[in-house]
Design a protein around this motif. Sequence first.
Motif, PDB file in Angstrom:
ATOM      1  N   TYR A   1      18.827  39.593 -13.086  1.00  0.00           N
ATOM      2  CA  TYR A   1      18.524  41.030 -13.376  1.00  0.00           C
ATOM      3  C   TYR A   1      17.033  41.449 -12.723  1.00  0.00           C
ATOM      4  O   TYR A   1      16.688  42.164 -11.842  1.00  0.00           O
ATOM      5  CB  TYR A   1      18.499  41.551 -14.688  1.00  0.00           C
ATOM      6  N   ASP A   2      16.075  40.319 -12.716  1.00  0.00           N
ATOM      7  CA  ASP A   2      14.925  40.788 -12.341  1.00  0.00           C
ATOM      8  C   ASP A   2      14.516  40.544 -10.994  1.00  0.00           C
ATOM      9  O   ASP A   2      13.636  40.687 -10.247  1.00  0.00           O
ATOM     10  CB  ASP A   2      13.527  40.196 -13.311  1.00  0.00           C
TER      11      ASP A   2
ATOM     12  N   LEU B   1      16.707  42.263  -8.999  1.00  0.00           N
ATOM     13  CA  LEU B   1      17.215  43.248  -8.390  1.00  0.00           C
ATOM     14  C   LEU B   1      15.846  44.118  -7.894  1.00  0.00           C
ATOM     15  O   LEU B   1      15.193  44.543  -8.890  1.00  0.00           O
ATOM     16  CB  LEU B   1      17.964  44.239  -9.445  1.00  0.00           C
ATOM     17  N   THR B   2      15.875  44.746  -7.002  1.00  0.00           N
ATOM     18  CA  THR B   2      14.581  45.403  -6.549  1.00  0.00           C
ATOM     19  C   THR B   2      14.947  47.134  -6.911  1.00  0.00           C
ATOM     20  O   THR B   2      13.923  47.839  -7.478  1.00  0.00           O
ATOM     21  CB  THR B   2      14.352  45.715  -4.932  1.00  0.00           C
ATOM     22  N   ASP B   3      15.781  47.427  -7.025  1.00  0.00           N
ATOM     23  CA  ASP B   3      16.381  48.760  -7.398  1.00  0.00           C
ATOM     24  C   ASP B   3      17.537  48.851  -8.399  1.00  0.00           C
ATOM     25  O   ASP B   3      18.666  49.225  -8.285  1.00  0.00           O
ATOM     26  CB  ASP B   3      16.678  49.836  -6.381  1.00  0.00           C
ATOM     27  N   PRO B   4      17.241  48.225  -9.337  1.00  0.00           N
ATOM     28  CA  PRO B   4      18.235  47.908 -10.670  1.00  0.00           C
ATOM     29  C   PRO B   4      19.047  49.153 -10.958  1.00  0.00           C
ATOM     30  O   PRO B   4      20.382  48.821 -11.212  1.00  0.00           O
ATOM     31  CB  PRO B   4      17.587  47.558 -11.724  1.00  0.00           C
ATOM     32  N   LEU B   5      18.569  50.160 -10.970  1.00  0.00           N
ATOM     33  CA  LEU B   5      19.519  51.371 -11.615  1.00  0.00           C
ATOM     34  C   LEU B   5      20.816  51.648 -10.593  1.00  0.00           C
ATOM     35  O   LEU B   5      21.631  52.202 -10.841  1.00  0.00           O
ATOM     36  CB  LEU B   5      18.724  52.596 -11.642  1.00  0.00           C
ATOM     37  N   LYS B   6      20.511  51.112  -9.258  1.00  0.00           N
ATOM     38  CA  LYS B   6      21.701  51.384  -8.535  1.00  0.00           C
ATOM     39  C   LYS B   6      22.843  50.226  -8.481  1.00  0.00           C
ATOM     40  O   LYS B   6      23.756  50.357  -7.926  1.00  0.00           O
ATOM     41  CB  LYS B   6      21.227  51.330  -6.873  1.00  0.00           C
TER      42      LYS B   6
ATOM     43  N   SER C   1      11.378  55.731 -10.514  1.00  0.00           N
ATOM     44  CA  SER C   1      11.052  54.600 -10.657  1.00  0.00           C
ATOM     45  C   SER C   1      11.994  53.570  -9.695  1.00  0.00           C
ATOM     46  O   SER C   1      11.566  52.441  -9.433  1.00  0.00           O
ATOM     47  CB  SER C   1      11.265  53.852 -11.885  1.00  0.00           C
ATOM     48  N   ASN C   2      13.090  54.324  -9.404  1.00  0.00           N
ATOM     49  CA  ASN C   2      13.814  53.595  -8.571  1.00  0.00           C
ATOM     50  C   ASN C   2      14.339  54.268  -7.321  1.00  0.00           C
ATOM     51  O   ASN C   2      14.926  53.984  -6.523  1.00  0.00           O
ATOM     52  CB  ASN C   2      15.366  53.201  -9.185  1.00  0.00           C
ATOM     53  N   GLY C   3      13.006  55.105  -6.721  1.00  0.00           N
ATOM     54  CA  GLY C   3      13.486  55.716  -5.596  1.00  0.00           C
ATOM     55  C   GLY C   3      14.618  56.622  -5.457  1.00  0.00           C
ATOM     56  O   GLY C   3      15.178  56.748  -4.312  1.00  0.00           O
TER      57      GLY C   3
END
Lengths: 318, 289
Positions: free
Chosen positions: A65-66, A68-73, A100-102
């Motif tokens: 999980y950590d 992932l650069t843009d985890p919400l996607k 926070s996730n662009g």
Amino acid sequence: MIELEGLTKRYGEKVAVNNLTCTVRPGIVTGFLGPNGAGKSTTMRMMLGLDRPTAGDVRIDGKHYDQLTDPLKYIGALLDAKAMHGGRSAFNHLLCLAQSNGIPKQRVHEVLDTVGLTAVAKKKAKGFSLGMGQRLGIAGALLGDPRILMFDEPVNGLDPEGIHWIRNLMKSLAAQGRTVFVSSHLMSEMALTADHLVVIGQGRLLADTSMADFIAQNSRSYVRIRTPQRERLLDVLHSAGITVVETGNGVLEVDGDKSAQIGELAAQYQIVLHELSPQQASLEEAFMQLTAESVEYHAHSDTPSAPQPQWGDGWKGN
Amino acid sequence: MSTPQPPMPQAAATWQAAPGPSNATYTSPIPVVRTHLGHAIASEWTKIRSVRSTMWTLGVFVLLVIGIGLATGALVAANSAPESLAGENPLSFGFFGLLLGSMCVSTLGVLTTASEYGTGMIRTTMVACPSRGRVLAAKAIVFFSVAFVVTLASAVIVAMADVAMLDGAREPSGEEWLKGTLGISLYVALLGLLSLVVGSIIRHSAGAITIMIGLVLAPLVIALFMFSESLEDLREALFEYSIPNQLSVFYSNSLTETGPSGWDPLWIALGVTAAAFAGAVALLEKRDV
């Protein structure tokens, strides 16, 4: 896709999750079932990198999980409805997550519309009802339009309309090819939404099976019959090649869905029936049997129980 | 409905070969962005400006600093003869307002981190940004900037007003101006940043605020009650390094006293905050959210 391998979490002496290995596949709704305290939430927190596993591994599409650069996607999660600052408006809550996730600001309006909170977007979250809070949490999960969605007990505290909405939402998300992972302690709820089942109890994997298989294995359908002309009916059914089981109290049971055939036979031979009812053993019962040994917090249904034999009772009478 | 399930294959490669109910995985139209600290900062900026506690703490701060600063200046100007002020640094009358105001900045600092634990927001935050160090860094940068700008603006207003009001006092030198505005604002903002870090370590608003108030007041109060001769050195040190005394160093021109002088308090605060920050990051990485 989410892969769990030998996932273990210990809090001191207590093992919350014990060597859990399973895979959550895309395109279907996977139900994550277990009684209260079975380790469902702990497992989900470890999947999201919130809790560090004592041992084992979780991979989201092959990555930690950590990583992932843009985890919400990748993954949208509803952990609990109140994981937000009550003083912040619904819009600002989602905006800070999006930033926070662009994720473009426009998307915040879209998800507010999806969950039906546009009218209260500027209202503070602490004024929200449980159902509205749940919707806001789901909006947060949908924000990045993720491939994987994770819902921890999403129907808790919702009214029937809200439950219906969440059920359909999960199904449509899975139909789009997304991975949907939803935890619950209600078998009946899962029977309506999930295609696949992962059952845990006291942190251990108890079952990992498709819903269809689980139903086939665990839900027996049978016909319940009561009649004053028992011997005669038994003869008739026997000669028709139908196996009958006597369960006591004058009740007969026939496996399968043969109520029409039995009714016709009874009419033909003029046998009086007091009851002829198709029955279905509930999945809830099957689930309770499966997890019976691993339920952590038992309530005792047999209030004032019969007095336990006292020490010495055995020889006092002699 | 799902296809009957073969025993779960573990390896991803075997898995993809297996027929699934729908073969195509969902692909989002939202472009993939490689997130960095800038995104976290934008997020934290939205957070800090969208809660009422920011307005409350900073509003009270500005009121205290400007109100007390101007009132002190006006009282002194009205009640003392101009010649008695000769040699006084007129900037130093901003001290009391800033000392009290630093409590507000500390409170906001603590709330920036600890309130997320109180509300459960921290789980949402950490799910959105799994790099925990980045979250703390973004909070620190946003909070420090806000606290510094607000303190500097208030301190400059008080300084200019007091210099204008107190005719008898001497004209402060360039360095005194620098220390009395920029220096003390950096110090107060650093004190707030230390509170933010303590909030992240303690994870409890009331607890962390109490600790910070204790840190500001306790050394001075303890020093006041140390009557014993043998403790004279300790008493002296407690007094000199107490936060109120360090604040006053920014207004003093004397370099002959023992204890911190010149820009020393700033370096001390910087060192302590940096050490606490490193500790907070280490704890954040280690603990469960």
